[in-house]
Scaffold this active site. Structure first.
Site: not given
Length: 310
Positions: A26, A159
């Site tokens: 990404e 995350k």
């Protein structure tokens, strides 16, 4: 139809046509970063993938066209523009219709990569289930696309601002296999361990490649999540990291920050709280996951070309 709006770089097109390993990525980490450090970091990751025998294929939006593989000039432009907007699954059509130039999230990048037949994707930290999702219902589209697309995502866990236990539960609900490469613990992005165990542990790249190959060959639904923790020397101590995350989330709540805007605000606050240690850790984990992804892509390609069962 997506291919009608996608420009594949010469390097990526050549690698795909010659059945050479490709690693997709990404670009929200590039478009949302600070120039020139974001550009230098992206170059470092691309160089690491090349050095590991694979071709990097970053997904981005440039002037309303989907790009699969960026030229150095396109990558620098993306890094320099510093766009706060990032394109996820829901935003693809709108971004194309408005000629947007910006980065893509994991979710939209997985769609583009899978449509081109790429089997391996690298990202430092996958999106997941947010803390407090019991009431907010804040769950990343990354997980939805991973459940839809036949691709292996290599990461250092979810995350750090997310809830690892709930993320693993959601992955199980979606039927997404999670395997630890040389670890039985689910990593914590900046930390070696989240305190949660992964369902499967495999000790070598060969074993992981075999696992992925079988999953894809059997046409089982969706993709595979492969986790490789950050190196011990680059990791942030759990107590420091957790305190920084809790303080950052509290600050975000006070400011009314939520949704896509939450991650960059929290990561910035964590960087300040850790005196920049998180920035160093982030750079290290971007490279280590990219190298692991390239090694897996190489093993997958060797197995496919030889006609073996790996």
């Amino acid at each position: 139809m997506l291919n009608d709006y996608t420009d594949i770089s010469d390097e990526v097109r050549s690698a795909l046509s010659e059945d050479r390993p490709v690693v997709a990525m990404e670009t929200s980490v590039v478009s949302g970063g600070k120039y020139p450090s974001n550009f230098a970091s992206a170059q470092e990751v691309d160089d690491a993938i090349h050095a590991s025998g694979a071709t990097p294929a970053r997904v981005a939006l440039i002037d309303g066209r989907i790009k699969l593989g960026l030229t150095p000039g396109e990558l620098e432009r993306l890094a320099h523009e510093n766009s706060p907007r990032k394109v996820g699954t829901r935003d693809i059509a709108a971004a194309l219709s408005t000629n947007l130039t910006t980065g893509t999230t994991v979710s939209s990048s997985l769609i583009v990569a899978a449509s081109a037949g790429i089997k391996v994707f690298s990202v430092a930290g996958i999106g997941g289930v947010h803390r407090g999702a019991e009431t907010s219902l804040d769950i990343s589209t990354d997980l939805e696309e991973l459940a839809r697309q036949p691709i292996a995502v290599v990461c250092a866990g979810a995350k750090s601002l997310l809830d690892p236990a709930l993320t693993l539960e959601y992955l199980e609900t979606k039927g997404i296999p999670v395997v630890g490469l040389g670890t039985r613990m689910f990593p914590n992005y900046y930390g070696v361990s989240s305190g949660q165990e992964v369902p499967w542990t495999l000790d070598s790249v060969d074993e992981v490649a075999r696992f992925i190959h079988l999953h894809l060959t059997l046409n089982l639904p969706g993709g595979v999540l492969v986790t490789k923790p950050i190196a011990d020397e680059a990791a942030i101590a759990p107590e420091i990291l957790n305190d920084a995350v809790e303080a950052a989330l509290a600050q975000a709540r006070e400011q009314g920050v939520k949704g896509q805007a939450l991650t960059p605000v929290v990561l910035s606050a964590i960087s300040t709280a850790t005196d920049g240690a998180s920035v160093i850790a982030n750079r290290a984990v971007l490279v280590s996951t990219a190298v692991a992804a390239a090694e897996i892509a190489n093993k997958l390609q060797v197995g496919v070309l030889s006609g073996s069962h790996l």
